[in-house]
Design a protein around this motif. Sequence first.
Motif, mmCIF file in Angstrom:
data_model
loop_
_atom_site.group_PDB
_atom_site.id
_atom_site.type_symbol
_atom_site.label_atom_id
_atom_site.label_comp_id
_atom_site.label_asym_id
_atom_site.label_seq_id
_atom_site.Cartn_x
_atom_site.Cartn_y
_atom_site.Cartn_z
ATOM 1 N N ALA A 199 -13.018 -10.966 23.478
ATOM 2 C CA ALA A 199 -12.715 -9.534 23.212
ATOM 3 C C ALA A 199 -11.494 -8.947 23.237
ATOM 4 O O ALA A 199 -10.961 -8.213 22.417
ATOM 5 N N LEU A 200 -10.816 -9.199 24.469
ATOM 6 C CA LEU A 200 -9.618 -8.636 24.796
ATOM 7 C C LEU A 200 -8.483 -9.137 23.921
ATOM 8 O O LEU A 200 -7.505 -8.418 23.438
ATOM 9 N N LEU A 242 -7.771 -7.890 20.332
ATOM 10 C CA LEU A 242 -7.139 -6.600 20.063
ATOM 11 C C LEU A 242 -5.971 -6.855 19.487
ATOM 12 O O LEU A 242 -5.369 -5.962 18.970
ATOM 13 N N SER A 257 -5.415 -4.861 15.868
ATOM 14 C CA SER A 257 -4.921 -3.576 16.286
ATOM 15 C C SER A 257 -3.600 -3.480 16.783
ATOM 16 O O SER A 257 -2.786 -2.486 16.254
ATOM 17 N N ALA A 314 -10.435 0.565 18.963
ATOM 18 C CA ALA A 314 -10.133 -0.667 19.594
ATOM 19 C C ALA A 314 -9.716 -0.549 20.993
ATOM 20 O O ALA A 314 -10.215 -1.267 22.021
ATOM 21 N N GLY A 327 -12.599 0.420 22.959
ATOM 22 C CA GLY A 327 -13.260 -0.525 23.362
ATOM 23 C C GLY A 327 -12.973 -1.486 24.594
ATOM 24 O O GLY A 327 -13.722 -1.686 25.227
ATOM 25 N N VAL A 328 -11.631 -1.553 24.521
ATOM 26 C CA VAL A 328 -11.054 -2.381 25.799
ATOM 27 C C VAL A 328 -11.299 -1.552 26.863
ATOM 28 O O VAL A 328 -11.539 -2.400 27.988
ATOM 29 N N GLY A 351 -18.543 -2.593 24.247
ATOM 30 C CA GLY A 351 -17.215 -2.611 24.368
ATOM 31 C C GLY A 351 -16.645 -3.747 23.446
ATOM 32 O O GLY A 351 -15.831 -3.692 22.400
ATOM 33 N N VAL A 393 -14.664 -3.413 19.744
ATOM 34 C CA VAL A 393 -13.236 -4.002 19.476
ATOM 35 C C VAL A 393 -13.459 -4.733 18.114
ATOM 36 O O VAL A 393 -12.633 -4.952 17.117
ATOM 37 N N GLY A 416 -11.710 -4.448 14.681
ATOM 38 C CA GLY A 416 -10.802 -5.569 14.032
ATOM 39 C C GLY A 416 -11.234 -5.877 12.665
ATOM 40 O O GLY A 416 -10.231 -6.011 11.593
#
Length: 306
Positions: A96-97, A100, A103, A128, A131-132, A263, A267, A271
Motif C-alpha cells: 500500500a505504501l 503511493l 500520486s 492518497a 490513506g498513508v 487506508g 490509497v 491511484g
Amino acid sequence: MVKGIILAFLAFAVFAWGDAIVKEIGHDLDPFEVTFFGYLIPLVLSPVFMKPGDHVLDIVRWNRPWLMGLRVFLIAATTPLSVMAFRSLPFAEAFALLFLMPSLVTVLSIFILKEHVRWRRGLAVCAAFIGVLVIVRPGFKELLPGHFAALSAAFCAAGGVIAGRMIGRTEKRFTLISTVFLATTVLAGVLMIPGFAWPIGHQWILLLAFAATAFAAQALFIVATIYAPADRLGAAQYSQILWALAIGALFFDEWPDALALLGIVIVVAAGLFIFAREQTLKRSRQQADPLPETMPASPTSVSTQN
C-alpha cells in the motif's frame, strides 16, 4: 486487447509472488545481496528482449545519458528499498505504501514537467496521502525503518517514471529494460559487500525463484504490450494488493486491522482514479492533436522487480 489484459494481470501476479519470496528470504540475507542475485540472472538473459537491429552494446549506448543515468539509478535504488520494506512490514501494508507512487508522479509532474493538474487529480493525491497516514498512524503505532524504506522506494519509482517520460522514445526498448537489470545488479553488488554472507542451500533456491519471477514477469508484460497498448495495462498492477492480502494472510499470518484496510482502500482507489483521469486526458489530447506523442507514459510496477 483482452489477451493483453490477461497477460498483464498474470505478469503482476508473478511480480507479487516474487515479492513474497523476497519477504521470505529477506530476514536471512542482506537486502542488497538478495537484490544482486535476484537481478543477475535477468541481466544475463536480457538479450532475449532484443529486436532486429539491436546490439548487446546498446545496453550502454544512451542517446540522453544524463536522463538515462538518473532513471536507472532511481529504479535501481527502488528494489533494495522495497526489500527492506517487505522484510519489516506486513506484506499488504508495504504494498500500500509503495502504491503511493502514482500520486508522487502527479506531484513531481507539476514541479518538473510543469504539468497542469486539475482539482480532481489534486484531491486524489491528497486522499492518497491521507490513506498513508491512516495506514502508518504516526504517533499511535511504532514507525519502523520499513515505513521509510517503502516511502523512499515509492519516491524513487516515481522519479524513474518522470525521467522515463522526459526520455520519451529516444532510447530503444532493449536499452530501457536491460539498463535497469544492469544498474540494479551493479548498485546492489557494491552495497552488499559489507554485509555479504554466502547463501546456503534453501536460500539459493529462493534466490533463483526470485530471479525467475523478475525475468518472467517482465517478459509477460512485454508480451502483453503486443496485444494492448502499455498505457492501457497500468491499472492491472493494482491487482497486486489483492495478492498481497491473500499471500500475507495465508503464508505469513498477517491480518490487517480495520484501519489498515481502510487506508489500503483509500490509497488504491486514489491511484486508480489518477490512472483513469490520465487516460481520459491523454485521449482528449490525441483527439485534439492526432500526431503521435513523443513521450508516452508507460506504467511501472511498484513491485521490487520494477
